[in-house]
Design an enzyme around this catalytic site. Structure first.
Site, short mmCIF file in Angstrom:
data_model
loop_
_atom_site.label_atom_id
_atom_site.label_comp_id
_atom_site.label_asym_id
_atom_site.label_seq_id
_atom_site.Cartn_x
_atom_site.Cartn_y
_atom_site.Cartn_z
N LYS A 37 0.81 -1.22 0.00
CA LYS A 37 0.00 0.00 0.00
C LYS A 37 0.85 1.27 0.00
O LYS A 37 0.46 2.26 -0.62
CB LYS A 37 -1.01 0.00 1.15
CG LYS A 37 -0.50 -0.25 2.53
CD LYS A 37 -1.67 -0.38 3.52
CE LYS A 37 -1.18 -0.66 4.94
NZ LYS A 37 -0.64 -2.05 5.06
N ASN B 276 -1.65 6.69 6.69
CA ASN B 276 -0.84 5.74 7.44
C ASN B 276 0.63 5.84 7.04
O ASN B 276 1.52 5.37 7.74
CB ASN B 276 -1.35 4.32 7.18
CG ASN B 276 -0.69 3.28 8.05
OD1 ASN B 276 -0.68 3.38 9.26
ND2 ASN B 276 -0.10 2.27 7.42
N HIS C 56 -1.52 -9.17 11.62
CA HIS C 56 -2.15 -8.57 12.81
C HIS C 56 -3.10 -9.54 13.52
O HIS C 56 -4.08 -9.11 14.16
CB HIS C 56 -2.92 -7.29 12.43
CG HIS C 56 -2.05 -6.25 11.78
ND1 HIS C 56 -0.93 -5.74 12.41
CD2 HIS C 56 -2.11 -5.64 10.58
CE1 HIS C 56 -0.36 -4.85 11.62
NE2 HIS C 56 -1.06 -4.77 10.49
#
Length: 440
Positions: free
Chosen positions: A116, A139, A184
């Protein structure tokens, strides 16, 4: 809005940006952090001498009295103290939701387990080449609230699953999930929960760009328009590896040998960028020129040394299995020799078995270090694996094993915090040592 104050939870980069934004808006605000001494605390107190700050835990009275909670991405909203306020009906949002309520120009929202940052940066460069004065961040790099500017004609945001959890009204003009792989799982109860967090990016969007090779990226909600990319024959933007072409609905866009970047994974990234660029109506000739010249980002499959016919790649940002899978396959397919993989660290509860087949196919050896090196070795048991103590040992052994035509690839599939301050420090260590052995 009720009387009271906004409570900012978490004093990292995004939390500090929220404090600045709310203060500029002359909104009453307080802040807390569960750490005793978060980085930058003294500077924050100096910048905002009237700001009430609590550290070392949650302050129940503040949580109850606040009119809304603005939670940083690093703090899970499932944390009991915050979850109680959600149950009580209190608004709990993040910095991206504040941005969404303030932004007046088109927004491109980009998420994915991997790539990303590369895609956000490259699409941002395309938009700059097309004189859009884009705000690029989220981010990545600059927090979203600090991008708000009357001169910007477009915002290009990288968004994490954590940020999307607290975002409700983004309604991006173009949104994409590039790929989804296990990551995660120390924060999510299941892989399905992680995917659901990613899928929030499509809520209210106008155009969804998704990866036809990865069905978890397909919108689970109705959207006005969909565009797909991938190797699948039905992809709107397709990689034709047999003929070395990138295609748009069957028409050639680029030859792979025109690109500065190598590897299948980078070709997929460029397809996603071109799909979004076209969806935005940006000038295609300028977009093509920009993607051809792009050489990538530091710590993301970056070639850092070459000697004796051996190339050394720093992919330290690969902190999950999907990222390493992409790098290993991409480089393995593009070289004449074999890959020597340097990997390991904190595995975050991942399943390493997806690496088994490409490891068998492409590896000369895997040199594994860190906390979960044994679990990684078990996942890649079909390939020759060696356990090493640290980066110095890994680089020395890789140098001894490498043959002309080979590539040495640092792509850890793990977090770095058992041995380093972060992925950048790990990548810098590898790069320094690789250059030392290459300089001989």
């Amino acid at each position: 809005m009720k009387d009271g104050f906004d409570l900012v939870i978490g004093l990292g980069l995004s939390g500090r940006s929220v404090i600045r934004y709310l203060t500029d808006q002359e909104m009453p605000v307080r802040a807390l952090d569960t750490r005793d001494a978060p980085a930058g605390l003294d500077q924050l107190r100096a910048d905002f001498p009237n700001l009430k700050i609590h550290t070392g835990g949650f302050k129940k009275g503040w949580l109850e009295k606040a009119r809304r909670l603005i939670v940083s991405p690093g703090v899970a909203i499932s944390t009991p103290a915050i979850a109680e306020q959600v149950v009580a009906g209190k608004e709990v949002i993040g910095d991206i939701e504040l941005f969404a309520r303030a932004a007046s120009e088109p927004v491109v929202a980009i998420t994915g387990s991997n790539a990303k940052s590369t895609v956000t940066t490259l699409l941002g460069q395309v938009a700059e080449a097309c004189s859009m004065s884009p705000g690029i961040g989220g981010n990545l790099g600059v927090p979203a609230l600090e991008l708000l500017d009357d001169r910007a004609r477009l915002y290009v945001l990288e968004l994490s699953s954590f940020q999307l959890e607290t975002t409700y009204s983004l309604s991006a003009d173009v949104a994409t999930i590039l790929n989804v792989s296990q990551d995660h799982l120390d924060r999510y109860a299941s892989f399905a929960d992680y995917v659901a967090a990613k899928q929030r990016i499509y809520d209210g969007c106008q155009v969804a760009v998704w990866n036809r090779d990865d069905l978890a990226t397909r919108p689970s909600v109705a959207v006005p328009r969909q565009i797909s990319f991938g190797t699948h024959p039905e992809s709107d933007y397709r990689l034709d590896g047999d003929n070395g072409l990138l295609l748009c609905r069957g028409e050639p866009l680029l030859r792979l040998d025109e690109l500065a970047l190598t590897g299948r994974h980078n070709a997929m990234n460029i397809l996603a960028v071109m799909a979004m660029s076209d969806a935005l109506g940006l000038n295609r000739d300028k977009a093509l020129a920009t993607v051809k010249a792009f050489t990538g980002l530091p710590h993301r499959c970056q070639m850092v040394a070459e000697a004796g016919g051996v190339r050394w790649f720093n992919d330290s940002k690969a902190t999950n299995v999907g990222a390493t899978l992409a790098a290993l396959t991409g480089i393995g397919e593009s070289i004449d020799g074999k890959v020597i993989l340097v990997a390991g660290g904190q595995g975050k509860g991942q399943d390493f078995s997806p690496l088994a087949e490409p490891a068998r196919q492409y590896l000369r050896a895997a040199l594994l270090m860190g906390e979960d090196r044994q679990a990684l070795a078990e996942g890649m048991s079909a390939a020759p694996c060696e356990l090493v103590t640290d980066m110095a040992a890994a680089v020395a052994r890789a140098h001894a094993l490498a043959q002309p035509g080979d590539a040495v690839l640092l792509s850890p599939a793990c977090a770095s915090f058992d041995m380093y301050s972060g992925f950048a420090a790990r990548g810098d260590d590898f790069t320094t040592r690789a250059r030392e052995v290459c300089d001989g």
